[in-house]
Design a protein around this motif. Structure first.
Motif, PDB file in Angstrom:
ATOM      1  N   PHE A 137       0.974  -1.102  -0.114  1.00 58.92           N
ATOM      2  CA  PHE A 137       0.053  -0.008   0.075  1.00 58.92           C
ATOM      3  C   PHE A 137       0.831   1.047   0.143  1.00 58.92           C
ATOM      4  O   PHE A 137       1.790   1.310   0.991  1.00 58.92           O
ATOM      5  CB  PHE A 137      -0.935   0.031   1.280  1.00 58.92           C
ATOM      6  N   PRO A 138       1.020   2.004  -1.078  1.00 56.90           N
ATOM      7  CA  PRO A 138       1.791   3.129  -1.338  1.00 56.90           C
ATOM      8  C   PRO A 138       1.294   4.297  -0.972  1.00 56.90           C
ATOM      9  O   PRO A 138       1.324   5.393  -2.252  1.00 56.90           O
ATOM     10  CB  PRO A 138       2.496   3.009  -2.642  1.00 56.90           C
ATOM     11  N   PRO A 139       0.946   5.017  -0.061  1.00 55.15           N
ATOM     12  CA  PRO A 139       0.282   6.289   0.099  1.00 55.15           C
ATOM     13  C   PRO A 139       1.394   7.109  -0.229  1.00 55.15           C
ATOM     14  O   PRO A 139       2.624   7.129   0.382  1.00 55.15           O
ATOM     15  CB  PRO A 139      -0.180   6.594   1.610  1.00 55.15           C
ATOM     16  N   GLY A 179     -11.503   6.174   0.567  1.00 56.99           N
ATOM     17  CA  GLY A 179     -11.017   5.403  -0.719  1.00 56.99           C
ATOM     18  C   GLY A 179      -9.604   4.717  -0.438  1.00 56.99           C
ATOM     19  O   GLY A 179      -9.575   3.813  -1.022  1.00 56.99           O
ATOM     20  N   LYS A 201     -10.000   1.488   1.182  1.00 56.50           N
ATOM     21  CA  LYS A 201     -10.495   0.443   0.038  1.00 56.50           C
ATOM     22  C   LYS A 201      -9.021  -0.208  -0.301  1.00 56.50           C
ATOM     23  O   LYS A 201      -9.137  -1.667  -0.185  1.00 56.50           O
ATOM     24  CB  LYS A 201     -11.212   0.875  -0.938  1.00 56.50           C
ATOM     25  N   LEU A 245      -0.936  -3.228  -7.232  1.00 56.83           N
ATOM     26  CA  LEU A 245      -2.292  -2.685  -7.410  1.00 56.83           C
ATOM     27  C   LEU A 245      -2.334  -1.180  -7.462  1.00 56.83           C
ATOM     28  O   LEU A 245      -2.003  -0.762  -6.388  1.00 56.83           O
ATOM     29  CB  LEU A 245      -3.146  -3.423  -6.674  1.00 56.83           C
ATOM     30  N   CYS A 246      -3.019  -0.534  -8.259  1.00 55.94           N
ATOM     31  CA  CYS A 246      -3.101   0.708  -8.272  1.00 55.94           C
ATOM     32  C   CYS A 246      -4.449   1.177  -8.907  1.00 55.94           C
ATOM     33  O   CYS A 246      -5.040   0.263  -9.578  1.00 55.94           O
ATOM     34  CB  CYS A 246      -1.862   1.338  -8.815  1.00 55.94           C
ATOM     35  N   PHE A 301      -7.419  -0.959 -10.818  1.00 57.84           N
ATOM     36  CA  PHE A 301      -8.887  -1.142 -10.618  1.00 57.84           C
ATOM     37  C   PHE A 301      -9.231   0.349 -10.470  1.00 57.84           C
ATOM     38  O   PHE A 301      -8.484   1.138 -10.415  1.00 57.84           O
ATOM     39  CB  PHE A 301      -9.115  -1.880  -9.192  1.00 57.84           C
ATOM     40  N   ALA A 302     -10.600   0.391 -10.376  1.00 60.96           N
ATOM     41  CA  ALA A 302     -11.065   1.516 -10.456  1.00 60.96           C
ATOM     42  C   ALA A 302     -11.245   2.194  -9.061  1.00 60.96           C
ATOM     43  O   ALA A 302     -11.649   1.625  -7.929  1.00 60.96           O
ATOM     44  CB  ALA A 302     -12.629   1.603 -10.882  1.00 60.96           C
ATOM     45  N   ARG A 303     -11.086   3.702  -8.892  1.00 62.05           N
ATOM     46  CA  ARG A 303     -11.436   4.348  -7.854  1.00 62.05           C
ATOM     47  C   ARG A 303     -12.837   4.329  -7.407  1.00 62.05           C
ATOM     48  O   ARG A 303     -13.747   4.039  -8.584  1.00 62.05           O
ATOM     49  CB  ARG A 303     -11.050   5.766  -8.091  1.00 62.05           C
ATOM     50  N   MET A 319     -13.136  12.944  -2.278  1.00 64.04           N
ATOM     51  CA  MET A 319     -11.983  12.197  -2.030  1.00 64.04           C
ATOM     52  C   MET A 319     -11.041  12.347  -2.728  1.00 64.04           C
ATOM     53  O   MET A 319     -10.695  11.899  -3.633  1.00 64.04           O
ATOM     54  CB  MET A 319     -12.502  10.831  -2.274  1.00 64.04           C
ATOM     55  N   LYS A 332      -7.079  14.078  -1.275  1.00 62.73           N
ATOM     56  CA  LYS A 332      -6.197  14.809  -0.274  1.00 62.73           C
ATOM     57  C   LYS A 332      -6.296  16.262  -0.587  1.00 62.73           C
ATOM     58  O   LYS A 332      -6.258  16.922   0.678  1.00 62.73           O
ATOM     59  CB  LYS A 332      -4.962  14.062  -0.072  1.00 62.73           C
TER      60      LYS A 332
HETATM   61  P1  ATP Z   1      -5.697  11.443  -3.445  1.00 63.60           P
HETATM   62  O1  ATP Z   1      -6.091  11.807  -4.785  1.00 63.60           O
HETATM   63  O2  ATP Z   1      -6.960  11.476  -2.466  1.00 63.60           O
HETATM   64  O3  ATP Z   1      -4.502  12.115  -2.806  1.00 63.60           O
HETATM   65  P2  ATP Z   1      -3.925   9.349  -4.304  1.00 63.60           P
HETATM   66  O4  ATP Z   1      -4.329   8.128  -5.234  1.00 63.60           O
HETATM   67  O5  ATP Z   1      -3.292  10.544  -4.753  1.00 63.60           O
HETATM   68  O6  ATP Z   1      -5.369   9.963  -3.607  1.00 63.60           O
HETATM   69  P3  ATP Z   1      -2.136   8.221  -2.947  1.00 63.60           P
HETATM   70  O7  ATP Z   1      -1.526   8.458  -1.299  1.00 63.60           O
HETATM   71  O8  ATP Z   1      -1.068   8.164  -3.843  1.00 63.60           O
HETATM   72  O9  ATP Z   1      -3.373   8.991  -2.975  1.00 63.60           O
HETATM   73  O10 ATP Z   1      -2.977   6.480  -2.731  1.00 63.60           O
HETATM   74  C1  ATP Z   1      -2.449   5.594  -2.328  1.00 63.60           C
HETATM   75  C2  ATP Z   1      -3.198   4.443  -2.696  1.00 63.60           C
HETATM   76  O11 ATP Z   1      -4.557   4.509  -2.304  1.00 63.60           O
HETATM   77  C3  ATP Z   1      -3.165   4.406  -4.069  1.00 63.60           C
HETATM   78  O12 ATP Z   1      -2.715   3.220  -4.586  1.00 63.60           O
HETATM   79  C4  ATP Z   1      -4.600   4.842  -4.860  1.00 63.60           C
HETATM   80  O13 ATP Z   1      -4.765   4.492  -5.935  1.00 63.60           O
HETATM   81  C5  ATP Z   1      -5.166   4.413  -3.822  1.00 63.60           C
HETATM   82  N1  ATP Z   1      -6.509   5.265  -3.816  1.00 63.60           N
HETATM   83  C6  ATP Z   1      -6.690   6.309  -3.373  1.00 63.60           C
HETATM   84  N2  ATP Z   1      -8.010   6.753  -3.771  1.00 63.60           N
HETATM   85  C7  ATP Z   1      -8.948   5.784  -3.817  1.00 63.60           C
HETATM   86  C8  ATP Z   1     -10.101   5.513  -4.044  1.00 63.60           C
HETATM   87  N3  ATP Z   1     -11.197   6.406  -4.127  1.00 63.60           N
HETATM   88  N4  ATP Z   1     -10.540   4.223  -4.226  1.00 63.60           N
HETATM   89  C9  ATP Z   1      -9.637   3.139  -4.321  1.00 63.60           C
HETATM   90  N5  ATP Z   1      -8.541   3.395  -3.993  1.00 63.60           N
HETATM   91  C10 ATP Z   1      -7.948   4.625  -3.933  1.00 63.60           C
END
Ligand code: ATP
Ligand code: MG
Length: 566
Positions: free
Chosen positions: A39-41, A50, A53, A236-237, A267-269, A277, A279
């Motif tokens: 999981f790569p935030p 999100g 998930k 997975l992204c 996969f789909a957001r 949703m 940040k």
């Molecule tokens: P945000 O746009 O809110 O900043 P992000 O995708 O840029 O979201 P990251 O910290 O890069 O934020 O996300 C970490 C993981 O969470 C990623 O793999 C991303 O695809 C997933 N993710 C983020 N939002 C969702 C969502 N609404 N549904 C499913 N997965 C999500």
């Protein structure tokens, strides 16, 4: 036989497309049949539902297939990132019920290795230092249907590129003047392959590496390589990275010789109705003070949901229920609320609390006396037992449970009518006391001592059962009621160009002061959850102190919103 077949069919149907890929890989012995996700935030904000998930998906798959899941911070944007966010993210993942392997990973830990890989790419004549300005770069890139133009710097010698890249690292150049680009194909229909930037100069202090670096790798140059270092099998992204996949594969192919390569699957957001949703947008709400903080209970952040009274189980269950999709979708927030109701219905201690108190005097009850009545803690779980609730001459009931001249269908209390007080007695209202303005200040009732426990003494029936609190035993509390954060089901990305903030619901928070709660609640701890009978689920907020309790309403008992909108 038949049963067996059925079962087989069922398990097959219940596999989502990612599980199907994983099971196929395991069967074929790919990567020694290992399953390793991550999981790569990016630590640039608090996690939202999100992300929950994505956490449940990645950690869940690792658990299911006996594999591993890494928590890795994708921290390559020093300006926007902060340790505060790192801490909150770790806390949120743990709270959701997941633990990760040996350690927390950071892309920034790979800066040295990534630098070496960039040098390797230069040495393979697959990267060059470009000095086009941002504007020129845009112009040279072209458009998807038309090839771009080669950068005039593309044919620099390897030695020159090595020297310039080294000097970028040493801080000899200004931001924006030099970048390292992969040498791929300026006529590719995929814009991400038109010599993408892989390193840029940034004069920023990084929350972990401080001022050590003057250059930072781009997301695309970081992600797949980090996956490789960690031996990730299934990366997975979300869908927006689908167009990056050819670049992901180009880089791992050109940088690594092993047969093992990490593989990206998208996969789909999902979006949640009545909220946003992202940040970035959530940060805007915090910064412009539309909400009190990242963990404001109206926020779709994990910390906001936690503070609101959501349980990890309810969020995991929600995540399972929505599944994984290949197309973006809007999930009704009513589903999330359904998940928390279901969980709290099983678990929550029942209590009585009056939010808008109306004083009731039981005229035939002895002064200065009180008694304790048995109340059931949770009708769904007998093991939770019973408690004592004090009853006395002066009580509170809910203002809207009384009408002086009620219509026939009003089954609560009215002048001359009789109702049951839950766990207590039948009471009948005989008199109404008003102030000079005609507002009701208290009502006078008599109780039937033979109806103790709320049981009819002679078979006579009452239509309503009310919750109540004994006045002299009551605890005072503030109760915060919440509504949707936005007035529109999809406030984000409107076609008419309006901004999501235009839909902010300024009535999303209502604070009720001087609510009256039964004394059982005096020992409640922060985040403890209760059902206030007839009113919903509530939890104690961290703003509580010795002098005042503060409760958040997590959710009402029934979905009154859905009804209202019918
Ligand atoms: P945000 O746009 O809110 O900043 P992000 O995708 O840029 O979201 P990251 O910290 O890069 O934020 O996300 C970490 C993981 O969470 C990623 O793999 C991303 O695809 C997933 N993710 C983020 N939002 C969702 C969502 N609404 N549904 C499913 N997965 C999500
Ligand atoms: Mg992001």
């Amino acid at each position: 036989m038949k049963n067996n077949k059925l079962e087989k069919k069922e398990t097959k149907v219940s596999l989502n497309f990612i599980e199907q890929i994983i099971e196929k890989d395991i069967k074929e012995g790919k990567n020694e049949s290992r399953v390793h996700t991550r999981f790569p935030p990016e630590p640039n904000g608090y996690l939202h539902i999100g992300h929950a998930k994505s956490i449940c998906l990645n950690f869940g798959l690792a658990n299911k297939y006996n594999g591993k899941c890494n928590l890795r911070f994708d921290d390559t944007n020093p300006e926007k990132e902060d340790v505060e966010y790192v801490k909150s993210i770790e806390e949120d993942v743990r709270w959701l019920g997941f633990t990760w392997n040996d350690k927390t990973y950071f892309a920034s830990d790979y800066f040295d290795k990534l630098y070496d890989l960039a040098v390797l790419l230069i040495k393979k004549d697959k990267a060059y230092v470009c000095e086009l300005s941002q504007e020129q770069m845009r112009e040279y890139r072209g458009i998807p249907t038309k090839a771009g133009k080669e950068s005039p710097y593309k044919n620099r010698s390897i030695e020159e590129n090595l020297d310039l890249f080294e000097r970028m690292k040493a801080g000899e150049f200004e931001e924006g003047t030099h970048m390292l680009r992969a040498k791929i194909d300026m006529s590719s229909p995929n814009m991400h392959l038109r010599d993408p930037i892989i390193y840029r100069i940034k004069n920023a202090t990084h929350h972990r590496t401080g001022d050590k670096w003057k250059i930072y790798p781009m997301y695309d140059f970081t992600h797949g390589q980090s996956d490789y270092f960690e031996k990730i099998t299934h990366s997975l992204c979300t869908l927006e990275f689908q167009v990056h996949r050819p670049l992901y594969n180009w880089l791992t192919k050109n940088l690594f010789e092993t047969e093992y390569k990490p593989e990206q699957t998208e996969f789909a957001r999902f979006n949640l109705s009545y909220t946003v949703m992202s940040k970035r947008k959530l940060l805007e709400l915090v910064e412009n003070k539309s909400v009190s903080s990242w963990d404001d209970p109206r926020m779709p952040t994990i910390s906001g949901l936690r503070r609101r009274g959501y349980t990890p189980e309810s969020i995991r269950n929600f995540s399972d229920t929505i599944g994984v999709a290949k197309r973006e979708n809007l999930i009704d927030v009513a589903l999330l609320e359904h998940c928390i109701r279901e969980d709290l219905n099983k678990k929550a201690q029942r209590v009585m609390g009056v939010l808008n108190p109306l004083k009731v005097i039981i005229t035939n009850y002895p002064d200065n006396e009180s008694e304790e009545l048995d109340a059931i803690n949770n009708p769904e779980d007998a093991s939770m037992g019973k408690r004592k609730v004090p009853f006395s001459k002066e009580l509170y009931i809910e203002k809207n449970d009384f009408m002086e001249n009620p219509p026939r269908k009003f089954f609560r209390l009215g002048l001359g009518r009789e109702v049951r007080l839950r766990y207590a007695y039948f009471v009948k209202c005989n008199d109404v006391v008003k102030d000079v303005n005609g507002n009701i200040t208290e009502i006078h009732c008599t109780y039937d001592p033979a109806s103790k426990g709320g049981k009819s003494p002679d078979g006579r029936k009452v239509k309503g059962t009310l919750h109540w609190v004994s006045a002299k035993h009551a605890l005072n509390a503030d109760v915060r009621l919440y509504d949707r954060l936005f007035n529109d089901p999809a406030p984000d990305n409107k076609k008419d160009g309006s901004n999501f903030k235009d839909y902010f619901n300024t009535n999303s928070l209502e604070v009720l002061e001087n609510c009256k709660l039964e004394p059982f609640l005096k020992d409640a701890a922060i985040e403890n959850k209760f059902q206030f009978e007839r009113l919903g689920y509530f939890c104690l907020d961290k703003d509580s102190n010795e002098n005042k309790m503060v409760f958040n309403r997590t959710v009402t008992l029934r979905d009154s919103w859905a009804k209202k909108n019918k």
